[in-house]
Design a protein around this motif. Structure first.
Motif, PDB file in Angstrom:
ATOM      1  N   LEU A  50      -8.043  -0.055  -1.072  1.00 35.89           N
ATOM      2  CA  LEU A  50      -7.431   0.414   0.167  1.00 35.89           C
ATOM      3  C   LEU A  50      -5.963   0.757  -0.054  1.00 35.89           C
ATOM      4  O   LEU A  50      -5.467   1.755   0.463  1.00 35.89           O
ATOM      5  N   GLU A  51      -5.281  -0.043  -0.848  1.00 38.29           N
ATOM      6  CA  GLU A  51      -3.876   0.240  -1.153  1.00 38.29           C
ATOM      7  C   GLU A  51      -3.743   1.587  -1.850  1.00 38.29           C
ATOM      8  O   GLU A  51      -2.824   2.350  -1.585  1.00 38.29           O
ATOM      9  N   GLY A  52      -4.691   1.879  -2.732  1.00 45.34           N
ATOM     10  CA  GLY A  52      -4.665   3.170  -3.427  1.00 45.34           C
ATOM     11  C   GLY A  52      -4.873   4.324  -2.470  1.00 45.34           C
ATOM     12  O   GLY A  52      -4.167   5.334  -2.528  1.00 45.34           O
ATOM     13  N   VAL A  53      -5.817   4.185  -1.558  1.00 50.19           N
ATOM     14  CA  VAL A  53      -6.075   5.227  -0.567  1.00 50.19           C
ATOM     15  C   VAL A  53      -4.865   5.376   0.351  1.00 50.19           C
ATOM     16  O   VAL A  53      -4.405   6.487   0.625  1.00 50.19           O
ATOM     17  N   ALA A  54      -4.323   4.246   0.795  1.00 44.39           N
ATOM     18  CA  ALA A  54      -3.153   4.275   1.683  1.00 44.39           C
ATOM     19  C   ALA A  54      -1.949   4.891   0.983  1.00 44.39           C
ATOM     20  O   ALA A  54      -1.085   5.490   1.633  1.00 44.39           O
ATOM     21  N   GLY A  55      -1.908   4.774  -0.326  1.00 47.09           N
ATOM     22  CA  GLY A  55      -0.840   5.407  -1.092  1.00 47.09           C
ATOM     23  C   GLY A  55      -0.836   6.914  -0.910  1.00 47.09           C
ATOM     24  O   GLY A  55       0.174   7.585  -1.141  1.00 47.09           O
ATOM     25  N   GLY A  56      -1.963   7.461  -0.459  1.00 45.01           N
ATOM     26  CA  GLY A  56      -2.044   8.883  -0.168  1.00 45.01           C
ATOM     27  C   GLY A  56      -1.080   9.309   0.932  1.00 45.01           C
ATOM     28  O   GLY A  56      -0.712  10.484   1.022  1.00 45.01           O
ATOM     29  N   ILE A  57      -0.665   8.370   1.758  1.00 46.90           N
ATOM     30  CA  ILE A  57       0.324   8.676   2.799  1.00 46.90           C
ATOM     31  C   ILE A  57       1.593   9.199   2.141  1.00 46.90           C
ATOM     32  O   ILE A  57       2.233  10.124   2.635  1.00 46.90           O
ATOM     33  N   PHE A  58       1.941   8.620   0.978  1.00 43.59           N
ATOM     34  CA  PHE A  58       3.142   9.074   0.270  1.00 43.59           C
ATOM     35  C   PHE A  58       3.014  10.537  -0.145  1.00 43.59           C
ATOM     36  O   PHE A  58       3.987  11.289  -0.096  1.00 43.59           O
ATOM     37  N   SER A  59       1.814  10.936  -0.556  1.00 42.03           N
ATOM     38  CA  SER A  59       1.593  12.334  -0.951  1.00 42.03           C
ATOM     39  C   SER A  59       1.898  13.274   0.202  1.00 42.03           C
ATOM     40  O   SER A  59       2.568  14.294   0.031  1.00 42.03           O
ATOM     41  N   VAL A  60       1.422  12.925   1.385  1.00 39.47           N
ATOM     42  CA  VAL A  60       1.660  13.758   2.569  1.00 39.47           C
ATOM     43  C   VAL A  60       3.145  13.757   2.919  1.00 39.47           C
ATOM     44  O   VAL A  60       3.735  14.809   3.198  1.00 39.47           O
ATOM     45  N   VAL A  61       3.753  12.577   2.894  1.00 39.07           N
ATOM     46  CA  VAL A  61       5.181  12.460   3.211  1.00 39.07           C
ATOM     47  C   VAL A  61       6.013  13.334   2.276  1.00 39.07           C
ATOM     48  O   VAL A  61       6.925  14.046   2.707  1.00 39.07           O
ATOM     49  N   LYS A  62       5.677  13.308   1.000  1.00 41.89           N
ATOM     50  CA  LYS A  62       6.425  14.096   0.013  1.00 41.89           C
ATOM     51  C   LYS A  62       6.110  15.589   0.131  1.00 41.89           C
ATOM     52  O   LYS A  62       7.004  16.424   0.049  1.00 41.89           O
TER      53      LYS A  62
END
Length: 180
Positions: A22-34
């Motif tokens: 889940l942490e890995g999937v949630a890390g996808g938020i950073f991709s969108v933010v960037k």
């Protein structure tokens, strides 16, 4: 009884494994933010609102409004809340690569804020009601004055107060003796 502990241990291991995923999937938020260069809380909130609407989720707590399927999942709310905290604290959200790193920075910033709120160690146990003005109350004003003096004068103020304490400590009852 021993079986219950083994079962609980295996449940904890499952939680650990799933949390990493889940942490890995949630890390996808950073991709969108960037990708969209989301550098402010307002911009982030706009994107969250769009995403929640697209998913048919309510942003508010309680019963969903008409046209909304359900409230956003708790896990999603927790991650959104973490990002919002980072933005509010003026952290460089786009500079993080992981949720763990961002949580750690938030925790450190909160701890630093707590230390500032508690004041310097010299003022342990003292509460000042008006940090930027004198009130006429002797001990309040002494503390506020000390906090606002330039360093050189602050040291002289402390020296004088210590001298007075030393002088009058001799007359104090023995049970007030300072612990070593």
């Amino acid at each position: 009884m021993k079986n219950a502990n083994v079962d609980l241990a295996s449940v904890f291991v499952q939680i650990e494994k799933r949390a990493k995923g889940l942490e890995g999937v949630a890390g996808g938020i950073f991709s969108v933010v960037k990708q969209f260069k989301i550098s402010t809380l307002d911009s982030f909130n706009d994107r969250v609102s769009e995403a929640f609407a697209k998913n048919g989720w309510s942003q508010g707590a309680g019963r969903p409004v008409a046209g909304v399927k359900r409230s956003a999942p708790d896990a999603v709310r927790i991650y959104v809340s973490t990002f919002r905290a980072a933005y509010r604290m003026k952290l460089d959200v786009m500079g993080f690569d992981s949720m763990h790193g961002m949580r750690k920075a938030i925790k450190e910033k909160r701890a630093a804020g707590l230390q500032i709120a508690q004041g310097p160690p010299e003022l342990k146990g003292i509460q000042v009601s008006s940090e930027n003005s004198l009130t006429g109350a002797l001990w309040h004003d002494a503390v506020v004055l000390w906090e606002h003096l330039p360093n050189g004068e602050k040291l002289e103020f402390e020296r004088q107060v210590r001298k007075l304490l030393h002088k009058f400590t001799k007359s104090a009852p023995p049970e007030l003796a300072q612990a070593a």
